[in-house]
Write an enzyme that holds these catalytic residues in place. Sequence first.
Site, mmCIF file in Angstrom:
data_model
loop_
_atom_site.group_PDB
_atom_site.id
_atom_site.type_symbol
_atom_site.label_atom_id
_atom_site.label_comp_id
_atom_site.label_asym_id
_atom_site.label_seq_id
_atom_site.Cartn_x
_atom_site.Cartn_y
_atom_site.Cartn_z
ATOM 1 N N HIS A 125 51.848 41.144 126.531
ATOM 2 C CA HIS A 125 52.969 40.321 126.061
ATOM 3 C C HIS A 125 54.011 40.304 127.184
ATOM 4 O O HIS A 125 54.118 41.267 127.945
ATOM 5 C CB HIS A 125 53.540 40.990 124.804
ATOM 6 C CG HIS A 125 54.606 40.228 124.102
ATOM 7 N ND1 HIS A 125 55.922 40.210 124.518
ATOM 8 C CD2 HIS A 125 54.563 39.456 122.984
ATOM 9 C CE1 HIS A 125 56.628 39.466 123.688
ATOM 10 N NE2 HIS A 125 55.833 38.999 122.748
ATOM 11 N N ASP A 202 52.254 49.811 124.651
ATOM 12 C CA ASP A 202 52.970 48.855 123.807
ATOM 13 C C ASP A 202 52.246 48.846 122.460
ATOM 14 O O ASP A 202 51.165 48.299 122.325
ATOM 15 C CB ASP A 202 52.928 47.479 124.488
ATOM 16 C CG ASP A 202 53.495 46.373 123.610
ATOM 17 O OD1 ASP A 202 53.708 46.597 122.406
ATOM 18 O OD2 ASP A 202 53.698 45.260 124.140
ATOM 19 N N GLN A 205 51.777 45.825 118.043
ATOM 20 C CA GLN A 205 50.800 45.266 117.102
ATOM 21 C C GLN A 205 49.870 46.333 116.521
ATOM 22 O O GLN A 205 48.961 46.006 115.758
ATOM 23 C CB GLN A 205 49.952 44.183 117.793
ATOM 24 C CG GLN A 205 50.740 42.980 118.259
ATOM 25 C CD GLN A 205 51.404 42.200 117.122
ATOM 26 O OE1 GLN A 205 51.055 42.347 115.953
ATOM 27 N NE2 GLN A 205 52.367 41.380 117.463
ATOM 28 N N LYS A 228 58.107 44.451 112.678
ATOM 29 C CA LYS A 228 56.669 44.163 112.510
ATOM 30 C C LYS A 228 56.002 45.201 111.604
ATOM 31 O O LYS A 228 54.873 45.014 111.175
ATOM 32 C CB LYS A 228 55.968 44.135 113.872
ATOM 33 C CG LYS A 228 56.425 43.003 114.787
ATOM 34 C CD LYS A 228 55.582 42.958 116.031
ATOM 35 C CE LYS A 228 56.248 42.275 117.202
ATOM 36 N NZ LYS A 228 56.258 40.820 117.111
ATOM 37 N N CYS A 366 53.803 34.315 123.843
ATOM 38 C CA CYS A 366 54.412 35.154 124.894
ATOM 39 C C CYS A 366 53.366 35.845 125.753
ATOM 40 O O CYS A 366 53.558 37.010 126.164
ATOM 41 C CB CYS A 366 55.388 36.176 124.303
ATOM 42 S SG CYS A 366 56.768 35.422 123.468
HETATM 43 N N1 7TS Z 1 54.556 43.517 122.512
HETATM 44 C C1 7TS Z 1 53.671 42.890 121.734
HETATM 45 C C2 7TS Z 1 52.218 43.228 121.831
HETATM 46 C C3 7TS Z 1 54.114 41.937 120.805
HETATM 47 O O1 7TS Z 1 53.238 41.330 120.021
HETATM 48 C C4 7TS Z 1 55.504 41.638 120.735
HETATM 49 C C5 7TS Z 1 56.026 40.564 119.830
HETATM 50 C C6 7TS Z 1 56.381 42.350 121.562
HETATM 51 C C7 7TS Z 1 55.868 43.268 122.451
HETATM 52 C C8 7TS Z 1 57.864 42.161 121.488
HETATM 53 O O2 7TS Z 1 58.345 42.677 120.295
HETATM 54 P P1 7TS Z 1 59.878 42.511 119.881
HETATM 55 O O3 7TS Z 1 59.930 43.036 118.495
HETATM 56 O O4 7TS Z 1 60.678 43.312 120.835
HETATM 57 O O5 7TS Z 1 60.196 41.046 119.957
HETATM 58 N N2 7TS Z 1 55.080 39.604 119.469
HETATM 59 C C9 7TS Z 1 55.321 38.421 118.853
HETATM 60 C C10 7TS Z 1 54.291 37.562 118.471
HETATM 61 O O6 7TS Z 1 53.095 37.783 118.646
HETATM 62 N N3 7TS Z 1 54.834 36.468 117.910
HETATM 63 O O7 7TS Z 1 56.165 36.614 117.897
HETATM 64 C C11 7TS Z 1 56.479 37.817 118.482
#
Ligand code: 7TS
Length: 408
Positions: A125, A202, A205, A228, A366
């Site tokens: 990501h 990371d 997910q 999430k 992303c």
């Molecule tokens: N890493 C992964 C693997 C992600 O899926 C996401 C967000 C992030 C980092 C960033 O997370 P945040 O909470 O700091 O924004 N992924 C997604 C997605 O798949 N669709 O919208 C956000």
Amino acid sequence: MTTETFDVGILRAQFPILDRTLHGYPMAYLDSAATAQKPRRVIEATRAFYETSNANINRGAYKLCQEATEAYEGARATVAAHLNAAHPNEIVFVRGTTEAMNLLAHSLGQGLGPGDEILLTHMEHHANIVPWQLVAERIGVTIRVVPVTEDGRLNLEAYRNMLGPRTRIVSVTHVSNALGTVNPVCEIARDARSAGAIVVVDGAQAAPHLKVDVQALGADFYAFSGHKTYGPTGIGAFYGQRALLEELPPYQSGGDMIARVSFEKTTFKAAPQRFEAGTPNIAGAVGLGEALRFLAETGMDAISAHECELAELARKKLAVVPGVRFYGTAPERAGIVSFTVQGVHPHDLATILDRRGVAIRAGHHCCQPLWERFGIPATARASFGLYNTHQEVEALVEGVSYARELFT
Ligand code: 7TS
């Protein structure tokens, strides 16, 4: 709950938002990878904190302040339990995975020099690419990228060949948000450690969908986002292996993270407080703690099994629709289905599905370098949460068939 006693009806009833409709249809929310919906008990826990215990933490002698501090520190212990960290002090609260990655890139970056290498993978990501890039540009560090195979696995042979004495950091996603691939983090971490590199994971997910054990994985740092994991937005956390966390220089500075300040010299508190400058998202942490207790009570293994079953059902049924192509067909997968439909742009597909009450995501998710590798700009993505049902899979498949017919 166990896999046998997992009851999606009972679980759904705990999520008020799932009762709503979209364009007159029952809502099928298939975008939990972007953000998960919140059970009533998380909403209530956050509200109850404001109604009964709100005060700033660590700063006052009065009872309310002690209660707020206890609630916040209790949430830290719950996060530690969710990740099986050895101690709550190995948990740092942040805004989310993005902030964790920025913090780690900034602070670990201070120990790097020209010629050092950071290993990322092609399926990261942007949150696990850009912060490292900024550090690399500043310091003269080289970023190397582990390739992804056609079916969406990491090429581990290439990875091993890339590891060397210059590799200082390996930062990898546990589960790909775009492909659904579950990476063999244990193996990746073992090889990285034998090359003397620090392992950053990371877990955005993974933490909501799999049983995570940072000690068994051998991760040095492991980040995730509260929103999430069925918790509030604006809160997340990362695990840092104690000895490394103690050595890590601060990122943001100000109140609450200092031991003593003078204009000549400032000294800092120990971890985790050293990384939590200013007033944190206290109510968010309380809500996150409640969300993680909810996940523990529901049972991570049962959640994984349910989501994987839905994803496999969706794949099986979508495969029959002419022109559907899947991205991410590796054997180890989580509840994410990324696909394209020949002749239908993913954005059009998402709009048509929305009109039928089905919420999916379309775009690059992303992960622009990943899609460049596959030669496409975007996919449609359905991602499953613990509350999704077979009927929602049916609604997805019917909507995709309908869109395909419209465009051909
Ligand atoms: N890493 C992964 C693997 C992600 O899926 C996401 C967000 C992030 C980092 C960033 O997370 P945040 O909470 O700091 O924004 N992924 C997604 C997605 O798949 N669709 O919208 C956000």
